[in-house]
Design a protein around this motif. Structure first.
Motif, mmCIF file in Angstrom:
data_model
loop_
_atom_site.group_PDB
_atom_site.id
_atom_site.type_symbol
_atom_site.label_atom_id
_atom_site.label_comp_id
_atom_site.label_asym_id
_atom_site.label_seq_id
_atom_site.Cartn_x
_atom_site.Cartn_y
_atom_site.Cartn_z
ATOM 1 N N PRO A 144 -1.730 15.248 -9.780
ATOM 2 C CA PRO A 144 -0.438 15.943 -9.765
ATOM 3 C C PRO A 144 0.716 15.023 -10.173
ATOM 4 O O PRO A 144 0.836 13.909 -9.669
ATOM 5 N N ASN A 145 1.552 15.486 -11.099
ATOM 6 C CA ASN A 145 2.767 14.767 -11.508
ATOM 7 C C ASN A 145 2.487 13.295 -11.813
ATOM 8 O O ASN A 145 3.196 12.407 -11.345
ATOM 9 N N LYS A 146 1.462 13.053 -12.615
ATOM 10 C CA LYS A 146 1.017 11.672 -12.817
ATOM 11 C C LYS A 146 1.829 10.898 -13.842
ATOM 12 O O LYS A 146 1.814 9.673 -13.841
ATOM 13 N N GLY A 147 2.500 11.553 -14.760
ATOM 14 C CA GLY A 147 3.248 10.841 -15.784
ATOM 15 C C GLY A 147 2.332 10.306 -16.875
ATOM 16 O O GLY A 147 1.118 10.506 -16.850
ATOM 17 N N LYS A 153 -0.954 14.205 -4.158
ATOM 18 C CA LYS A 153 0.138 15.180 -4.149
ATOM 19 C C LYS A 153 1.281 14.760 -3.233
ATOM 20 O O LYS A 153 2.402 15.287 -3.353
ATOM 21 N N LYS A 165 1.009 5.851 -9.028
ATOM 22 C CA LYS A 165 -0.264 6.492 -9.348
ATOM 23 C C LYS A 165 -0.955 5.791 -10.505
ATOM 24 O O LYS A 165 -2.163 5.525 -10.461
ATOM 25 N N PRO A 178 5.218 8.294 -10.123
ATOM 26 C CA PRO A 178 4.121 8.275 -11.097
ATOM 27 C C PRO A 178 3.645 6.865 -11.435
ATOM 28 O O PRO A 178 2.478 6.665 -11.783
ATOM 29 N N ASP A 225 5.166 10.591 -4.787
ATOM 30 C CA ASP A 225 6.116 11.056 -5.796
ATOM 31 C C ASP A 225 6.204 10.137 -7.007
ATOM 32 O O ASP A 225 6.514 10.592 -8.104
#
Length: 253
Positions: free
Chosen positions: A218-221, A112, A120, A117, A115
């Motif tokens: 979270p916000n992985k794309g 988290k 990640k 992606p 930022d």
């Protein structure tokens, strides 16, 4: 039961590979990690040692293929039973998926705070520096051919290590060879890993990519499925080529 044991070994070995290999990428990529920005040398050394540790753990049980490209390459030249191939491939893919899930849990608090992606996704799967399918595929073929050729070369030296009247072949096979395989992976990463991130292992990329798609990051794309075929097809082709180079040159005779 014997087959189940070797399949379990391949599952565990591949899970170790991804836990330690994916773990080093997470360490250098995710925000607030103490290893953040460790660089490519850290990543390649981490992957090399991940391979070595996996081979030490399961090598005496299953041969520690931990890589479908190795399994298929050896089978293609008659060095491995085709009947065992499906079980090995399934165990490797499942082990890679589980290893990726363990990386996710180990770095649970960091997702988290990150930022980007792409950072990640990079923990789980490879991506090219320059997106060119032909060039990217070629790089994976070359790298994996070198991997399988090197593994066969290391293995061929097991029976020729002596000191005086002492036969050191067992020490070489079980004590030294796993480390040499790890150093081989380190060398491939340092020299050939830059263009694509050197998957050189279909399970290493596909299993964790599936984990990336399924895990609640979270916000992985997106999981970049358009590229996903290259780190699968390239290593398989390269593994078979490397095995046949070894056979046709007669180096192992």
């Amino acid at each position: 039961m014997e087959n189940l044991t070797v399949y379990l070994a391949e599952f565990v070995g591949t899970a170790i590979l991804i836990l330690l290999g994916g773990g080093v990428v997470a360490g250098v990529s995710l925000a607030r990690s103490k290893a953040l920005a460790g660089g490519w040398i850290v990543v390649t050394l981490g992957w090399g040692m991940a391979v070595a540790m996996a081979v030490y753990v399961v090598g005496t049980t299953s041969g520690a293929h931990i890589n479908p490209a190795v399994t298929l390459g050896l089978a293609s030249i008659g060095e491995f039973e085709w009947a065992l191939v499906p079980g090995y491939l399934i165990a490797q893919l499942l082990g890679a998926f589980v290893g990726a899930c363990l990386v996710y849990l180990a770095y649970f608090a960091h997702w988290k705070h990150t930022d980007d992606p792409d950072a990640k996704l990079g923990v789980f799967s490879t991506s090219p520096g320059v997106r060119n399918p032909v060039a990217n595929l070629t790089t994976e073929v070359i790298g994996t051919a070198m991997l399988v050729l090197g593994i066969l070369g290391i293995g061929a030296n097991e029976g020729s290590v002596t000191r005086g009247d002492a036969d050191l072949s067992s020490f070489f096979a079980h004590g030294l060879a796993p480390l040499l395989v790890g150093l081989l992976v380190l060398a491939i990463g340092l020299s050939l890993g830059g263009p694509t991130g050197y998957a050189i292992n279909p399970a290493r990329d596909l299993g964790p990519r599936i984990a990336h798609a399924l895990l609640p990051i979270p916000n992985k794309g997106p999981s970049d499925w358009g590229y996903a075929w290259i780190p699968v097809v390239g290593p398989i082709v390269g593994g078979v080529i490397g095995a046949w180079i070894w056979t046709l040159t007669g180096f192992g005779v």
